[in-house]
Design an enzyme around this catalytic site. Structure first.
Site, PDB file in Angstrom:
ATOM      1  N   LYS A 152       0.424  -0.882   0.193  1.00 28.57           N
ATOM      2  CA  LYS A 152      -0.417  -0.016   0.074  1.00 28.57           C
ATOM      3  C   LYS A 152       0.685   1.532   0.074  1.00 28.57           C
ATOM      4  CE  LYS A 152      -2.441  -2.059   3.449  1.00 28.57           C
ATOM      5  NZ  LYS A 152      -2.223  -3.460   3.369  1.00 28.57           N
ATOM      6  N   ILE A 153       1.594   1.203   0.867  1.00 29.47           N
ATOM      7  CA  ILE A 153       2.482   2.672   0.648  1.00 29.47           C
ATOM      8  C   ILE A 153       3.380   3.032   0.007  1.00 29.47           C
ATOM      9  CG2 ILE A 153       4.387   3.448   2.365  1.00 29.47           C
ATOM     10  CD1 ILE A 153       3.002   2.608   4.505  1.00 29.47           C
ATOM     11  N   CYS A 203       9.044  -2.324   2.638  1.00 28.23           N
ATOM     12  CA  CYS A 203       8.480  -3.627   2.794  1.00 28.23           C
ATOM     13  C   CYS A 203       8.729  -4.220   4.866  1.00 28.23           C
ATOM     14  CB  CYS A 203       9.321  -4.942   2.637  1.00 28.23           C
ATOM     15  SG  CYS A 203      11.255  -4.403   2.778  1.00 28.23           S
ATOM     16  N   PRO A 204       7.582  -4.737   4.726  1.00 27.56           N
ATOM     17  CA  PRO A 204       7.898  -5.533   6.484  1.00 27.56           C
ATOM     18  C   PRO A 204       9.170  -5.708   6.709  1.00 27.56           C
ATOM     19  CG  PRO A 204       6.506  -7.063   5.562  1.00 27.56           C
ATOM     20  CD  PRO A 204       6.951  -6.288   4.042  1.00 27.56           C
ATOM     21  N   SER A 231      10.021   2.120   7.149  1.00 27.18           N
ATOM     22  CA  SER A 231       9.695   0.895   7.363  1.00 27.18           C
ATOM     23  C   SER A 231       9.791   0.953   8.674  1.00 27.18           C
ATOM     24  CB  SER A 231       9.873  -0.319   6.551  1.00 27.18           C
ATOM     25  OG  SER A 231       8.683   0.411   5.159  1.00 27.18           O
ATOM     26  N   ARG A 232      10.948  -0.011   9.154  1.00 24.69           N
ATOM     27  CA  ARG A 232      11.398  -1.088   9.875  1.00 24.69           C
ATOM     28  C   ARG A 232      12.647  -0.438  10.087  1.00 24.69           C
ATOM     29  NH1 ARG A 232       7.121   0.398  11.389  1.00 24.69           N
ATOM     30  NH2 ARG A 232       5.450  -0.968  12.264  1.00 24.69           N
ATOM     31  N   GLU A 261      15.721   2.188  17.984  1.00 24.89           N
ATOM     32  CA  GLU A 261      14.466   3.021  19.151  1.00 24.89           C
ATOM     33  C   GLU A 261      13.410   3.333  19.527  1.00 24.89           C
ATOM     34  OE1 GLU A 261      12.314   3.147  14.286  1.00 24.89           O
ATOM     35  OE2 GLU A 261      10.767   3.024  16.102  1.00 24.89           O
ATOM     36  N   HIS A 293      10.274   7.897  13.740  1.00 26.43           N
ATOM     37  CA  HIS A 293       8.688   7.557  13.221  1.00 26.43           C
ATOM     38  C   HIS A 293       8.529   8.154  13.342  1.00 26.43           C
ATOM     39  CE1 HIS A 293       8.030   3.131  13.072  1.00 26.43           C
ATOM     40  NE2 HIS A 293       7.175   3.631  12.552  1.00 26.43           N
TER      41      HIS A 293
END
Ligand code: NAI
Length: 327
Positions: A152-153, A203-204, A231-232, A261, A293
């Site tokens: 989606k993003i 991506c996750p 993302s992460r 983080e 974030h």
């Protein structure tokens, strides 16, 4: 239903109170971890965020405290031990989509700021320094952008970059047909990396994607690449990226997420001695931009997060099918 909200800030309290439909909301500033489980005693559900700890031990403790539902107020749920939740018959729900535009637009903001150095120009002009020395940027038009993860993003991000007149290449496990029809080309990662002027991660975080950006993949990139991560944090091997910034292999880094983080982000540590040497090293580079974030942080996204989370809780209480169920 009584719900314990962990890691809350003023904006969580504001938006969840505004859209509450009769639940008893217990707002806690403390993060959820082994030491704070008991704060949820008397509640049926906990509402947690990206840096809360939901490992097997915490989930066992929550089950013993009577918790039946974990309502994540985030899209990502990599911090939740799903097997442990299933073993304790605790349902896990999330907010699968809340303004993908918010995060995609923030990634673009990082690119534009790093490129045109508006953060430096703002400070200079305020001090009466109207010099343009060292503010040179580059046209985004015609540049090649690599997008890793076109869900989606990533899809919104691809479309924005197309709007700048960029050539957009993508890597994903599943090609997005809508994007292909718009001229976005899917390539294996090893073919994508050497061609891109800018690489953006969407991506996750999974076992497969952890440290997808590492010393081996960095050497495949164009010298002087710009790397963006909204993302992460653990998608990036921070040590390898610091080395590449020192050699100039990576010329610009924009990150909204960071591997460690949880000890830093969302807190005012301006009067503290920060012990994390990697983040201090990163912040010492003139070509690195760190935001804490805030990709999701728009009015539209906060509204959607509150409404969807409360709807997930309503559905659970009513025994309805949980459309946003993870476990
Ligand atoms: P999504 O689930 O719609 O899309 C993720 C895409 O990544 C999918 O197309 C999937 O096929 C792809 N993917 C999965 N494994 C992959 C792999 N090994 N290699 C390449 N591609 C892979 O997720 P969405 O909503 O687009 O969000 C993406 C990530 O953005 C989230 O997982 C989360 O970590 C992050 N995020 C960050 C926020 C912030 O405030 N900075 C806010 C919301 C999400």
């Amino acid at each position: 239903m009584k719900i314990a909200f962990f890691s809350t800030q003023s904006y969580d309290r504001e938006y969840f109170t505004r859209y509450n439909t009769g639940h008893e909301l217990l707002f806690l500033e403390a993060p959820l971890n082994e030491h704070t489980i008991t704060l949820a005693t008397g509640c049926k559900a906990v509402c947690a965020f990206v840096n809360d700890t939901l490992n097997a031990a915490v989930i066992k403790g929550l089950a013993e405290a009577g918790i039946r539902l974990i309502a994540m107020r985030s899209a990502g749920y990599n911090n939740v031990d799903l097997a442990a939740a299933a073993a304790h018959q605790i349902s896990v729900v999330r907010v699968p989509a809340y303004s993908p535009h918010a995060v995609a637009e923030h990634a673009v903001a990082l690119i534009c700021t790093l490129n045109r150095k508006t953060h430096k120009a703002y400070n200079r002009v305020r001090e009466g320094n109207f010099s343009l020395e060292k503010l040179t940027g580059f046209d985004l038009y015609g540049k090649t952008i690599g997008v890793i993860g076109t869900g989606k993003i990533g899809e919104v991000f691809c479309e924005i970059m197309k709007g700048f007149g960029c050539r957009v290449l993508a890597f994903d496990l599943v090609a997005n047909r809508t994007l292909e029809a718009k001229g976005i080309e899917y390539l294996p990662l090893v073919k994508l990396l050497p061609q891109c002027d800018i690489i953006s991660l969407h991506c996750p975080l999974t076992e497969q994607t952890r440290h997808i950006i590492n010393a081996d993949t960095i050497v495949m990139m164009k010298t002087g690449v710009m790397l963006i991560n909204t993302s992460r944090g653990a998608l990036i091997d921070t040590g390898a990226v610091i080395q590449a910034l020192k050699t100039g292999q990576i010329r610009y880094l924009g990150i909204d997420v960071y591997e460690q983080e949880e000890k830093l982000f969302f807190h005012n540590l301006s009067e503290e001695i920060i012990q994390d040497d990697d983040i201090m090293r990163l912040m010492s580079f003139p070509n690195v931009l760190v935001t804490s974030h805030q990709g999701f942080f728009t009015d539209e996204a906060l509204t959607q997060i509150a409404q969807t989370t409360l709807q997930n809780i309503n559905d659970f209480e009513a025994g309805k099918q949980l459309v946003n169920k993870v476990v």
